[in-house]
Motif scaffolding. Structure first.
Motif, PDB file in Angstrom:
ATOM      1  N   ALA A 141      43.861  33.397  42.065  1.00  0.00           N
ATOM      2  CA  ALA A 141      44.094  34.354  43.151  1.00  0.00           C
ATOM      3  C   ALA A 141      45.573  34.468  43.479  1.00  0.00           C
ATOM      4  O   ALA A 141      46.089  35.563  43.748  1.00  0.00           O
ATOM      5  CB  ALA A 141      43.308  33.931  44.394  1.00  0.00           C
TER       6      ALA A 141
ATOM      7  N   ILE B  64      41.341  41.078  44.117  1.00  0.00           N
ATOM      8  CA  ILE B  64      41.202  39.712  44.630  1.00  0.00           C
ATOM      9  C   ILE B  64      39.735  39.288  44.638  1.00  0.00           C
ATOM     10  O   ILE B  64      39.415  38.109  44.421  1.00  0.00           O
ATOM     11  CB  ILE B  64      41.795  39.618  46.050  1.00  0.00           C
ATOM     12  CG1 ILE B  64      43.276  39.991  46.045  1.00  0.00           C
ATOM     13  CG2 ILE B  64      41.623  38.209  46.612  1.00  0.00           C
ATOM     14  CD1 ILE B  64      44.153  39.122  45.182  1.00  0.00           C
TER      15      ILE B  64
ATOM     16  N   ILE C 143      37.828  36.913  42.052  1.00  0.00           N
ATOM     17  CA  ILE C 143      37.849  35.447  42.090  1.00  0.00           C
ATOM     18  C   ILE C 143      36.562  34.875  42.692  1.00  0.00           C
ATOM     19  O   ILE C 143      35.910  34.024  42.065  1.00  0.00           O
ATOM     20  CB  ILE C 143      39.094  34.961  42.849  1.00  0.00           C
ATOM     21  CG1 ILE C 143      40.373  35.446  42.156  1.00  0.00           C
ATOM     22  CG2 ILE C 143      39.088  33.446  42.966  1.00  0.00           C
ATOM     23  CD1 ILE C 143      40.530  34.997  40.722  1.00  0.00           C
TER      24      ILE C 143
ATOM     25  N   VAL D 222      42.754  32.214  50.515  1.00  0.00           N
ATOM     26  CA  VAL D 222      42.849  33.472  49.783  1.00  0.00           C
ATOM     27  C   VAL D 222      42.463  34.637  50.686  1.00  0.00           C
ATOM     28  O   VAL D 222      43.060  35.717  50.626  1.00  0.00           O
ATOM     29  CB  VAL D 222      41.944  33.424  48.536  1.00  0.00           C
ATOM     30  CG1 VAL D 222      41.992  34.752  47.790  1.00  0.00           C
ATOM     31  CG2 VAL D 222      42.362  32.279  47.614  1.00  0.00           C
TER      32      VAL D 222
ATOM     33  N   THR E 291      44.703  38.170  50.938  1.00  0.00           N
ATOM     34  CA  THR E 291      43.979  39.436  51.084  1.00  0.00           C
ATOM     35  C   THR E 291      44.401  40.188  52.341  1.00  0.00           C
ATOM     36  O   THR E 291      45.031  41.240  52.271  1.00  0.00           O
ATOM     37  CB  THR E 291      42.461  39.189  51.095  1.00  0.00           C
ATOM     38  OG1 THR E 291      42.089  38.473  49.918  1.00  0.00           O
ATOM     39  CG2 THR E 291      41.705  40.504  51.132  1.00  0.00           C
TER      40      THR E 291
END
Length: 490
Positions: A295, A345, A348, A413, A418
């Motif tokens: 990521a 993203i 992942i 993440v 994000t």
């Protein structure tokens, strides 16, 4: 790992370059309306993949397990999956052909040359169905053995043939949808046959046979993957189908161009995902840390690329397809860039769920999303046109990424890579869309934003031991590269 990602990247970049070359030629020799309908037909072909019972990911998951990638077990799983999907494809192809013929005879479709061209192409659908269902199994078998180079060379050939053959056919034979669709199907079939030969030779497969005990294992995993993929495909393509029905073929063509260009950003996460999926499937717990690093790598590459893309897309499109088309395509493409970042993203946590054997959770999430999104897509397109469709599409991808990251406990993440870094892209969007001071001035402003972001991200990463940053990205890649370093002469 890096070499495998490299091969996947090469394959996907070649696909993108093929589309960049062929789209202007299709518009010139085929016209915007017919190209818009042909693009919709390609979307329809994509729906065939929802009927493959998730055999591609299932084959990767099974053959990646220790002790199951060679010998009789591998051959049994491979041939059982192929035979299942071949039979299903032939049956469904026949049913689809008969149903459309019946609907046509009852006057369900408006008469006209385009309708006649589409119905003349129906026999090709009968061929396309089994080919589309078997192809993911062939790719998955090579992926499980980490033969990404061979798989990607074939996929490049398939894409080039799928784009070039219909283009050649409409210029040499006649510019009809019948000829274009036939060219697409022939290209796909030739590449599938070549891939089957590669699988037989490289995987040392024994004679074809069907084994019932393996069916249950394949279906228990692949069934949920197929359901999730099917619903995900509907969610991802509903915008183009709604636009084609509400706004017409010309608008559908402009929207399809924006979609096809912007979603090329998926090249990187898809390349990484194919490698990580095989790796994490072999040892879900032991390789969990690679997901967070994956990521981070995506973030460090995609944020600057998409932020600059917000500005550079307009002058580049003017050179590529002209000013009139650019005015229609660029506003849509910029909105889509925000959504496609979140979608990249989301690969992942998607890998995490499937590799851990939890594809059912992903399917249930997509089932909940579907009715809400379809209603929002219809209303936004009806009231705000193609721009509204792009907004609905992007918002859905952001929500999807947030939910998947939350349930897989990838909170860092979620919050940083994000949600927080999406603001950087929002700044790029605002600069590109709202300021009229020249694209080169806008580019300098975006570079300034990226410089501030890069400094802040690096300082935070340095405080997090082991986290990949802009300073260590090159070192991280080289450490996973199979290319040996040259020693200086003594």
């Amino acid at each position: 790992m890096v070499r495998s990602v490299f091969w996947n990247m090469i394959g996907m970049v070649a696909v993108s370059l093929t589309m960049l070359i062929t789209i202007p030629l299709f518009l010139r020799y085929f016209g915007a309306e017919r190209y818009g309908i042909l693009a919709t037909v390609w979307v329809f072909f994509g729906y065939f993949s929802i009927l493959d019972f998730g055999m591609g990911p299932a084959i990767v998951n099974i053959l990646s397990k220790p002790g199951r990638g060679d010998g009789e077990t591998a051959s049994s799983a491979f041939w059982t999956a192929c035979i299942m999907n071949l039979v299903v494809g032939l049956i469904l192809g026949g049913v689809l052909f008969a149903a459309l013929q019946l609907a046509g005879s009852l006057g369900a479709f408006a008469a006209g040359p385009i309708r006649d061209e589409l119905f003349d192409a129906l026999p090709w659908l009968l061929v396309m169905m089994p080919v589309s269902l078997i192809y993911p199994i062939l790719v998955g078998a090579l992926d499980a053995r980490r033969m990404f180079g061979l798989a990607n060379v074939n996929q490049v050939v398939a894409t080039v043939l799928g784009q070039a053959l219909p283009l050649i056919a409409i210029t040499v034979v006649e510019p009809t949808l019948t000829v274009a669709i036939a060219g697409s199907v022939i290209g796909r079939a030739v590449s599938a046959i070549a891939l089957l030969v590669l699988c037989i030779r490289k995987l040392d497969l024994t004679a074809p046979r069907f084994e019932r005990p393996i069916v249950r294992e394949l279906m228990s995993f692949g069934g949920w993957v197929a359901l999730s993929s099917g619903v995900g495909l509907i969610l991802d393509t509903a915008d183009r189908l709604v636009i084609a029905s509400l706004l017409g073929g010309a608008t559908a063509a402009w929207y399809a161009i924006a979609y096809n260009v912007v979603t090329r950003a998926r090249v990187l996460p898809q390349a990484i995902a194919r490698v990580l999926y095989q790796k994490v499937s072999a040892d879900p717990e032991g390789n969990a840390h690679v997901l967070a690093n994956g990521a981070r790598v995506l973030t460090l590459i995609l944020v600057p690329a998409l932020a600059m893309g917000m500005v550079l897309i307009e002058p580049l499109f003017r050179l590529w397809i002209g000013g009139q088309a650019t005015a229609a395509v660029v506003p849509i493409a910029r909105i889509m860039m925000l959504g496609v970042y979140a979608n990249c993203i989301a690969y992942i946590p998607l890998i995490a769920l499937q590799a851990r054997g939890d594809p059912d959770r992903l399917a249930k999430i997509h089932l909940i999303q579907m009715p809400v999104f379809l209603l929002a897509m219809y209303l936004s397109t009806r009231h705000f046109g193609a721009t509204g469709a792009a907004i609905a599409w992007s918002v859905r991808l952001l929500v999807d990424a947030v939910v998947l990251l939350w349930i897989t406990d990838l909170r860092r993440v979620l919050y940083v890579d994000t949600l927080l870094y999406l603001l950087v892209l929002a700044f790029g969007f605002a600069i590109a869309a709202l300021l009229s001071v020249g694209w080169w001035v806008n580019a300098l402003l975006v570079l300034g934003v990226l410089a501030v972001w890069g400094l802040a991200d690096t300082l935070v990463a340095l405080r997090s031991r082991g986290s990949v940053s802009l300073l260590t990205l090159g070192t991280w890649v080289r450490a996973r590269s199979p290319i040996p370093r040259l020693r200086a002469a003594s």
